[in-house]
Write a protein that holds these residues in place. Sequence first.
Motif, PDB file in Angstrom:
ATOM      1  N   ALA A  16       0.838  -1.202   0.000  1.00 12.11           N
ATOM      2  CA  ALA A  16       0.000   0.000   0.000  1.00 12.11           C
ATOM      3  C   ALA A  16       0.873   1.251   0.000  1.00 12.11           C
ATOM      4  N   LEU A  17       1.908   1.252   0.825  1.00  9.58           N
ATOM      5  CA  LEU A  17       2.816   2.403   0.869  1.00  9.58           C
ATOM      6  C   LEU A  17       3.542   2.582  -0.462  1.00  9.58           C
ATOM      7  N   ARG A  18       3.993   1.484  -1.061  1.00 13.22           N
ATOM      8  CA  ARG A  18       4.674   1.574  -2.364  1.00 13.22           C
ATOM      9  C   ARG A  18       3.750   2.188  -3.413  1.00 13.22           C
ATOM     10  N   LEU A  19       2.527   1.679  -3.477  1.00 14.84           N
ATOM     11  CA  LEU A  19       1.575   2.211  -4.458  1.00 14.84           C
ATOM     12  C   LEU A  19       1.245   3.668  -4.171  1.00 14.84           C
ATOM     13  N   TYR A  20       1.097   4.009  -2.915  1.00 16.24           N
ATOM     14  CA  TYR A  20       0.797   5.386  -2.540  1.00 16.24           C
ATOM     15  C   TYR A  20       1.913   6.317  -3.021  1.00 16.24           C
ATOM     16  N   TYR A  21       3.153   5.945  -2.779  1.00 19.75           N
ATOM     17  CA  TYR A  21       4.263   6.802  -3.179  1.00 19.75           C
ATOM     18  C   TYR A  21       4.502   6.799  -4.680  1.00 19.75           C
ATOM     19  N   ALA A  28      -6.083   1.139  -5.207  1.00 18.30           N
ATOM     20  CA  ALA A  28      -5.424  -0.076  -4.739  1.00 18.30           C
ATOM     21  C   ALA A  28      -4.712   0.187  -3.415  1.00 18.30           C
ATOM     22  N   ALA A  29      -4.045   1.325  -3.298  1.00 18.31           N
ATOM     23  CA  ALA A  29      -3.370   1.683  -2.048  1.00 18.31           C
ATOM     24  C   ALA A  29      -4.378   1.794  -0.915  1.00 18.31           C
ATOM     25  N   LEU A  30      -5.509   2.415  -1.197  1.00 16.54           N
ATOM     26  CA  LEU A  30      -6.572   2.564  -0.199  1.00 16.54           C
ATOM     27  C   LEU A  30      -7.051   1.195   0.284  1.00 16.54           C
ATOM     28  N   HIS A  31      -7.323   0.326  -0.630  1.00 15.98           N
ATOM     29  CA  HIS A  31      -7.872  -0.990  -0.274  1.00 15.98           C
ATOM     30  C   HIS A  31      -6.846  -1.836   0.488  1.00 15.98           C
ATOM     31  N   GLU A 108      -8.204   9.545   1.008  1.00 15.33           N
ATOM     32  CA  GLU A 108      -8.707   8.402   1.770  1.00 15.33           C
ATOM     33  C   GLU A 108      -7.613   7.360   1.971  1.00 15.33           C
ATOM     34  N   ALA A 109      -6.773   7.140   0.967  1.00 14.61           N
ATOM     35  CA  ALA A 109      -5.657   6.204   1.111  1.00 14.61           C
ATOM     36  C   ALA A 109      -4.705   6.699   2.196  1.00 14.61           C
ATOM     37  N   HIS A 110      -4.444   7.987   2.209  1.00 17.66           N
ATOM     38  CA  HIS A 110      -3.566   8.562   3.234  1.00 17.66           C
ATOM     39  C   HIS A 110      -4.146   8.340   4.629  1.00 17.66           C
ATOM     40  N   LEU A 134       9.837   2.568   4.177  1.00 17.07           N
ATOM     41  CA  LEU A 134       8.578   3.214   3.793  1.00 17.07           C
ATOM     42  C   LEU A 134       7.755   3.626   5.013  1.00 17.07           C
ATOM     43  N   ILE A 135       7.747   2.821   6.037  1.00 14.35           N
ATOM     44  CA  ILE A 135       7.019   3.180   7.257  1.00 14.35           C
ATOM     45  C   ILE A 135       7.677   4.385   7.910  1.00 14.35           C
ATOM     46  N   TRP A 136       8.997   4.385   7.948  1.00 10.94           N
ATOM     47  CA  TRP A 136       9.729   5.525   8.501  1.00 10.94           C
ATOM     48  C   TRP A 136       9.422   6.780   7.685  1.00 10.94           C
ATOM     49  N   ARG A 137       9.462   6.680   6.367  1.00 13.31           N
ATOM     50  CA  ARG A 137       9.184   7.834   5.500  1.00 13.31           C
ATOM     51  C   ARG A 137       7.790   8.400   5.766  1.00 13.31           C
ATOM     52  N   PHE A 138       6.799   7.504   5.822  1.00  6.37           N
ATOM     53  CA  PHE A 138       5.430   7.958   6.049  1.00  6.37           C
ATOM     54  C   PHE A 138       5.314   8.655   7.398  1.00  6.37           C
ATOM     55  N   SER A 139       5.909   8.087   8.415  1.00  5.39           N
ATOM     56  CA  SER A 139       5.809   8.688   9.758  1.00  5.39           C
ATOM     57  C   SER A 139       6.532  10.031   9.816  1.00  5.39           C
TER      58      SER A 139
END
Length: 146
Positions: A16-21, A28-31, A108-110, A134-139
């Motif tokens: 999900a994070l990969r698709l979001y970025y 797809a990221a949302l789901h 909504e994905a965010h 990716l988790i670190w980047r998002f946070s």
Amino acid sequence: MPTPKLTIACELLDRALRLYYEGDSDFAALHLAGAAEELLGKYVEAFGGESSFANLQSAAIRLSKYINEDGTESTPKAIAGVMNRAKNATKHMEKTGKDHVTFNARTEAHDLLDRAVSNYYQAMDAYDLPETELIWRFSQERASGV
């Protein structure tokens, strides 16, 4: 070989994070984020924590009495319906035949990623999960308001 659902949740969140970025697959990221958020939330609750969904839901219920015209609190089910509206709209067709959605999939994905990442951080110590790039980047982006 059986696959632990925690492994599945981590894979779903990572994808999900990969698709979001990548920015071209917001639905797809949302789901995927929604599925990861739900699974990770169950793991958080299994060790006595409060999932991000439950935390947000209880806050919304408390606030609803100030928003509702009659001064009553909304039910947990009603709040859950609002919180899951976008996720459910991407995977279900309503009986009325409505065949489109009217929300911003990226936003909504965010929101779902935010809840999933919050659950992931809560579960990290209990389940010895790594902090991925990716988790670190998002946070970090969340902390800086991006």
